[in-house]
Design a protein around this motif. Structure first.
Motif, mmCIF file in Angstrom:
data_model
loop_
_atom_site.group_PDB
_atom_site.id
_atom_site.type_symbol
_atom_site.label_atom_id
_atom_site.label_comp_id
_atom_site.label_asym_id
_atom_site.label_seq_id
_atom_site.Cartn_x
_atom_site.Cartn_y
_atom_site.Cartn_z
ATOM 1 N N LEU A 162 3.614 19.371 0.802
ATOM 2 C CA LEU A 162 2.525 18.603 -0.068
ATOM 3 C C LEU A 162 3.336 17.634 -1.061
ATOM 4 C CD1 LEU A 162 0.526 21.953 -1.110
ATOM 5 C CD2 LEU A 162 -0.062 20.397 0.669
ATOM 6 N N LEU A 163 4.261 17.607 -1.251
ATOM 7 C CA LEU A 163 4.754 16.621 -2.095
ATOM 8 C C LEU A 163 5.585 15.600 -1.309
ATOM 9 C CD1 LEU A 163 5.973 18.598 -5.262
ATOM 10 C CD2 LEU A 163 4.475 16.928 -5.224
ATOM 11 N N TRP A 164 5.687 15.747 0.001
ATOM 12 C CA TRP A 164 6.335 14.603 0.805
ATOM 13 C C TRP A 164 5.833 13.284 0.834
ATOM 14 C CZ3 TRP A 164 10.814 13.291 2.549
ATOM 15 C CH2 TRP A 164 10.936 12.195 3.557
ATOM 16 N N PRO A 165 4.657 13.070 1.107
ATOM 17 C CA PRO A 165 3.983 11.606 0.816
ATOM 18 C C PRO A 165 4.471 11.105 -0.482
ATOM 19 C CG PRO A 165 2.364 13.072 1.651
ATOM 20 C CD PRO A 165 3.354 13.943 1.158
ATOM 21 N N LEU A 166 4.257 11.898 -1.638
ATOM 22 C CA LEU A 166 4.897 11.236 -2.896
ATOM 23 C C LEU A 166 6.132 10.999 -2.958
ATOM 24 C CD1 LEU A 166 3.991 10.276 -5.828
ATOM 25 C CD2 LEU A 166 4.558 12.908 -6.528
ATOM 26 N N MET A 167 6.892 11.938 -2.602
ATOM 27 C CA MET A 167 8.434 11.700 -2.429
ATOM 28 C C MET A 167 8.793 10.539 -1.654
ATOM 29 S SD MET A 167 11.227 13.370 -3.584
ATOM 30 C CE MET A 167 12.949 13.785 -3.375
ATOM 31 N N TYR A 168 8.137 10.455 -0.444
ATOM 32 C CA TYR A 168 8.375 9.260 0.358
ATOM 33 C C TYR A 168 8.127 7.995 -0.095
ATOM 34 C CZ TYR A 168 8.101 6.094 4.607
ATOM 35 O OH TYR A 168 8.402 5.294 5.252
ATOM 36 N N ALA A 169 6.973 7.934 -0.842
ATOM 37 C CA ALA A 169 6.640 6.644 -1.607
ATOM 38 C C ALA A 169 7.496 6.335 -2.491
ATOM 39 C CB ALA A 169 4.986 6.743 -2.102
ATOM 40 N N VAL A 170 7.948 7.184 -3.554
ATOM 41 C CA VAL A 170 9.147 6.949 -4.665
ATOM 42 C C VAL A 170 10.081 6.415 -3.946
ATOM 43 C CG1 VAL A 170 10.065 8.088 -6.602
ATOM 44 C CG2 VAL A 170 7.629 8.292 -6.250
ATOM 45 N N LEU A 171 10.589 7.421 -3.244
ATOM 46 C CA LEU A 171 12.054 6.791 -2.750
ATOM 47 C C LEU A 171 12.152 5.524 -1.855
ATOM 48 C CD1 LEU A 171 13.499 10.336 -1.619
ATOM 49 C CD2 LEU A 171 14.426 8.859 -3.632
ATOM 50 N N ARG A 172 10.834 5.314 -1.323
ATOM 51 C CA ARG A 172 10.813 3.970 -0.465
ATOM 52 C C ARG A 172 10.745 2.927 -1.243
ATOM 53 N NH1 ARG A 172 6.140 2.598 4.061
ATOM 54 N NH2 ARG A 172 7.283 0.526 4.742
ATOM 55 N N LYS A 173 9.857 3.170 -2.558
ATOM 56 C CA LYS A 173 10.037 2.189 -3.708
ATOM 57 C C LYS A 173 11.415 1.713 -4.162
ATOM 58 C CE LYS A 173 7.787 -0.721 -6.467
ATOM 59 N NZ LYS A 173 7.305 -1.931 -6.243
ATOM 60 N N ILE A 174 12.183 2.734 -4.471
ATOM 61 C CA ILE A 174 13.421 2.679 -5.156
ATOM 62 C C ILE A 174 14.135 1.963 -4.151
ATOM 63 C CG2 ILE A 174 15.627 3.980 -5.665
ATOM 64 C CD1 ILE A 174 13.515 6.208 -6.872
ATOM 65 N N ARG A 175 14.314 2.170 -2.552
ATOM 66 C CA ARG A 175 15.119 1.732 -1.673
ATOM 67 C C ARG A 175 14.749 0.119 -1.831
ATOM 68 N NH1 ARG A 175 14.516 0.764 3.770
ATOM 69 N NH2 ARG A 175 12.451 2.030 3.770
ATOM 70 N N ARG A 176 13.636 -0.260 -1.674
ATOM 71 C CA ARG A 176 13.176 -1.690 -1.790
ATOM 72 C C ARG A 176 13.480 -2.330 -2.776
ATOM 73 N NH1 ARG A 176 7.598 -1.692 2.166
ATOM 74 N NH2 ARG A 176 8.605 -1.225 3.893
ATOM 75 N N THR A 177 13.217 -1.721 -4.008
ATOM 76 C CA THR A 177 13.590 -2.431 -5.241
ATOM 77 C C THR A 177 15.104 -2.967 -5.380
ATOM 78 O OG1 THR A 177 11.591 -1.344 -6.443
ATOM 79 C CG2 THR A 177 13.506 -2.253 -7.852
ATOM 80 N N PHE A 178 15.855 -1.660 -4.990
ATOM 81 C CA PHE A 178 17.280 -1.974 -5.239
ATOM 82 C C PHE A 178 17.987 -2.490 -4.092
ATOM 83 C CE2 PHE A 178 16.157 1.008 -8.670
ATOM 84 C CZ PHE A 178 16.853 0.381 -9.739
ATOM 85 N N GLN A 179 17.148 -2.993 -2.868
ATOM 86 C CA GLN A 179 17.651 -3.422 -1.718
ATOM 87 C C GLN A 179 18.874 -2.629 -1.045
ATOM 88 O OE1 GLN A 179 18.434 -7.522 -2.356
ATOM 89 N NE2 GLN A 179 16.252 -7.930 -2.540
ATOM 90 N N VAL A 180 18.603 -1.155 -1.016
ATOM 91 C CA VAL A 180 19.623 -0.335 -0.269
ATOM 92 C C VAL A 180 19.771 -0.500 0.903
ATOM 93 C CG1 VAL A 180 20.591 2.002 -0.251
ATOM 94 C CG2 VAL A 180 19.156 1.404 -2.395
ATOM 95 N N THR A 181 20.867 -0.876 1.512
ATOM 96 C CA THR A 181 20.925 -1.110 3.165
ATOM 97 C C THR A 181 22.197 -0.469 3.564
ATOM 98 O OG1 THR A 181 22.004 -3.114 2.902
ATOM 99 C CG2 THR A 181 19.969 -3.128 3.278
#
Length: 159
Positions: free
Chosen positions: A140-159
């Motif tokens: 149930l929490l996967w969509p929220l977890m995905y959105a938060v981690l995706r935002k973190i990855r894009r904000t810090f430009q993790v590659t």
């Protein structure tokens, strides 16, 4: 000619894993402790799907070993289950990334079920219905977890 992947900001991955471990260690009231989502597994799954060249079986095994030590379980159980889960995610990461979030959540359900099943089969003597609640809450929490981690990855430009 081999292509190289330039990696940046790997510390963000480590920090998110540390936060997930701390969330697993955070004390909860007795009525809520069975509902604790598998924060570490979900974090590993996200990074294995998003950046499989950075987070793979070795990172999952080391994280699982740390969890074995900190949670006081049988040494190697979480390490094995995390490594197996991330092997499956890494094997199918290209397909999983194309799925909508609700289908990814079903994948999370099956992978977290596998992790919990290994834990129950190896480490616990009794099987109760509460043992399966982390599977439901993680799904149930996967969509929220995905959105938060995706935002973190894009904000810090993790590659």
């Amino acid at each position: 000619m081999a292509t190289t992947i330039k990696t940046r900001n790997g510390f963000v991955i480590v920090i998110t894993l540390i936060i997930a471990i701390l969330m697993m260690l955070m004390p909860l009231p007795d009525y809520a402790r069975f509902f604790r989502p598998e924060w570490v597994v979900m974090t590993l799954i996200y990074w294995a799907m998003a950046l499989p060249h950075r987070v793979s079986i070795g990172v999952a095994w080391c994280t699982g070993f740390i969890m074995d030590v900190t949670m006081g379980g049988i040494l190697g159980v979480m390490a094995f289950s995390y490594a197996l889960a991330i092997y499956l995610i890494a094997r199918f990461h290209l397909q999983l990334r194309q799925y909508p979030l609700w289908q990814q959540a079903l994948t999370i359900l099956s992978v977290v079920f596998l992790v919990e099943f290994i834990d129950v089969a190896v480490a616990r003597a009794t099987l109760r219905w509460e043992s399966w609640m982390p599977v439901l809450t993680s799904t149930l929490l996967w969509p929220l977890m995905y959105a938060v981690l995706r935002k973190i990855r894009r904000t810090f430009q993790v590659t």
